[in-house]
Design an enzyme around this catalytic site. Structure first.
Site, PDB file in Angstrom:
ATOM      1  N   HIS A   1      -1.839   4.162 -11.770  1.00  0.00           N
ATOM      2  CA  HIS A   1      -0.923   3.851 -10.674  1.00  0.00           C
ATOM      3  C   HIS A   1      -0.063   2.613 -10.919  1.00  0.00           C
ATOM      4  CE1 HIS A   1      -3.085   6.937  -8.749  1.00  0.00           C
ATOM      5  NE2 HIS A   1      -4.044   6.220  -8.217  1.00  0.00           N
TER       6      HIS A   1
ATOM      7  N   HIS B   1      -0.519  10.884  -8.108  1.00  0.00           N
ATOM      8  CA  HIS B   1       0.011  11.142  -6.765  1.00  0.00           C
ATOM      9  C   HIS B   1       0.835   9.982  -6.228  1.00  0.00           C
ATOM     10  CE1 HIS B   1      -3.769   9.002  -5.775  1.00  0.00           C
ATOM     11  NE2 HIS B   1      -3.125   8.599  -4.701  1.00  0.00           N
TER      12      HIS B   1
END
Length: 497
Positions: free
Chosen positions: A259, A197
């Site tokens: 990430h 995300h």
């Protein structure tokens, strides 16, 4: 010196108002949401799909089938969805939009087998009529996802289905390879979407715009002008009742391999021939291929005091809740430039910060130890706050007004909210990425080869990790992370963002 605001700058918003080229999905969708009663589904996925329908970015026809081991009724699932939407930031309900959305929902328990799910999918397709596509969202941990994929294969969905998998994509090289093999036994690679995300954030995507749409940045985006790069994601949150999950994951697997490395790929990539998914993905993968394997001496693992008392945590646990590393991209552009990556739980502040620190000029008219220069000034830098709504600031030295030549640190700052306004139709990261999957857009997703390469360069530290060093809750971590970056210093803690 006070910051210089750019809020009154002239900005062309036509492209922004077109919602970043987002278009409604043309083909009707049957969405199967595994883990439909879990935390992620309640916090992000169900509210996100509701918002997509609100702003007109869902297909004309869609059905969402919740699936989980423990069965609930379809009415209970609709109630859960209402509560999730009403408790989120996506809670406005005009013209009965929420009730219309919940009518598209149903639920199937799969604890006793996947046969009823297959029947529900076929029934949803018939109800929609015409051409339909199937989207399967595996909101599941890696082990559960692997077994579920095998069952999905038996339903014969490999021809027309896309599948979304959640991070972490395995826990090491062997498990990532095994998971990829399992996925490939059912789905072709171009139908697999590994979702991160962070890559759906507007501020992260703006890295591409800043570098490649502005002539002033790309010419200096290299080892000749950049001293080092920092990617820093401290969090004030604890592990939040996820002790058993975190024990098998830790900050390294949870944050670094997903990430932080993915952000590094955007920062360090060469200009792609276009922003189409294939050339963009190839350039990011070249970065990962060029990364040197991590060394034990370039890694600091920390554990906040009190972690071992959390529910589900081993009283003698050595699991890290903080990770800091020094990484290198061994290619022409970045030779010798260190990338410092840090993320941790229960730290002093929460931020999502990328810092590009520039080199000092080759001949200084103002020596660094001069009384003219503020004592705490590091070096001129660009700072990207990647959290919502996001900002970009430039820090540099300027003359303080007065009769003498005295320098002070100055700042210019751009914020999305000031420049573009508070766009209620803007998509949050999960919404953007789910919409991309329905349109078959792979730009912000990672291939199996890239994932396995990142685990490969992590193997030396996973096999022989340094011990986790205790640090106090509410601090910036153990002193060893300052030793890691010395003689430089972390941009955070700082109020210059």
């Amino acid at each position: 010196m006070a910051p210089c605001s750019l809020r009154n700058m002239s900005v062309t918003t036509d492209s922004a108002q077109q919602d970043r080229a987002a278009q409604p999905v043309k083909t009707d969708q049957v969405i199967v949401l595994f883990g439909a009663t879990g935390d992620l589904a309640k916090r992000k996925l169900l509210p996100g799909m509701f918002h997509l329908s609100q702003v007109g970015l869902m297909p004309e026809g869609f059905r969402i089938i919740g699936a989980a081991r423990h069965p609930i009724s379809s009415d209970e699932f609709r109630d859960l969805a209402r509560e999730s939407v009403e408790g989120s930031g996506r809670k406005s309900d005009t013209d009965g939009a929420l009730e219309k959305f919940t009518k598209s929902l149903s639920f199937v328990g799969v604890g006793d087998g996947f046969g009823p799910l297959g029947e529900a999918i076929e029934a949803a397709k018939k109800e929609l009529g015409g051409d339909t596509e199937t989207l399967i969202y595996l909101s599941l941990p890696p082990k559960a996802a692997a077994g579920t994929v095998e069952e999905i294969g038996k339903l014969g969905l490999d021809e027309d289905a896309r599948v979304i998998t959640e991070k972490p994509f395995g826990t090491d090289l062997a498990s990532a390879h095994e998971l990829n093999e399992r996925l490939h036994s059912v789905f072709h690679e171009d139908r697999i979407y590994r979702i991160d995300h962070y890559l759906g954030r507007e501020a992260v995507q703006n890295l591409l715009a800043l570098r490649f749409a502005n002539g002033m940045f790309e010419p200096v985006w290299n080892r000749n002008h950049i001293d080092h790069v920092q990617i820093d994601i401290p969090e004030t949150l604890s592990i939040e009742m996820r002790g058993s999950f975190y024990e098998g994951t830790g900050a390294f697997r949870d944050m670094l391999v997903t990430h932080l490395f993915q952000l590094l790929g955007f920062v360090a990539m060469e200009p792609p021939t276009s922003l189409e998914p294939k050339p963009l993905g190839l350039e990011r993968e070249k970065v990962f291929d060029s990364m040197l394997p991590l060394r034990r001496e370039d890694v600091v693992r920390g554990q906040y005091v009190g972690y071992r008392e959390e529910d589900g945590v081993d009283p003698n646990s050595d699991t890290e809740t903080l990770i800091a590393v020094k990484a290198f991209v061994d290619n022409w552009r970045w030779e010798g430039v260190p990338f410092y990556l840090r993320s941790g739980k229960r730290m002093a502040e929460s931020h999502h910060v990328l810092t590009i620190a520039f080199k000092q000029p080759p001949r200084r008219l103002f020596p660094i130890d001069s009384a003219l220069i503020p004592e705490d000034f590091g070096r001129d830098h660009l700072t990207f706050e990647l959290g919502d709504p996001g900002s970009i600031s430039a820090s540099f030295l300027a003359k303080v007004p007065g009769a003498t030549m005295q320098l002070g640190e100055a700042h210019m700052k751009f914020t999305y909210a000031d420049a573009f306004g508070d766009d209620q139709a803007a998509l949050d990261p999960y919404e953007r990425l789910i919409h991309d999957v329905m349109n078959g857009d792979r730009t912000l997703f990672t291939s199996s080869d890239a994932i396995e390469r990142l685990w490969e360069i992590s193997e030396p530290v996973l096999e022989d990790p340094p011990p986790a060093i205790p640090y106090w809750r509410g601090s910036w971590g153990p002193k060893e992370i300052d030793d890691l970056i010395a003689p430089r210093r972390w941009h955070l803690p700082s109020d210059h963002i």
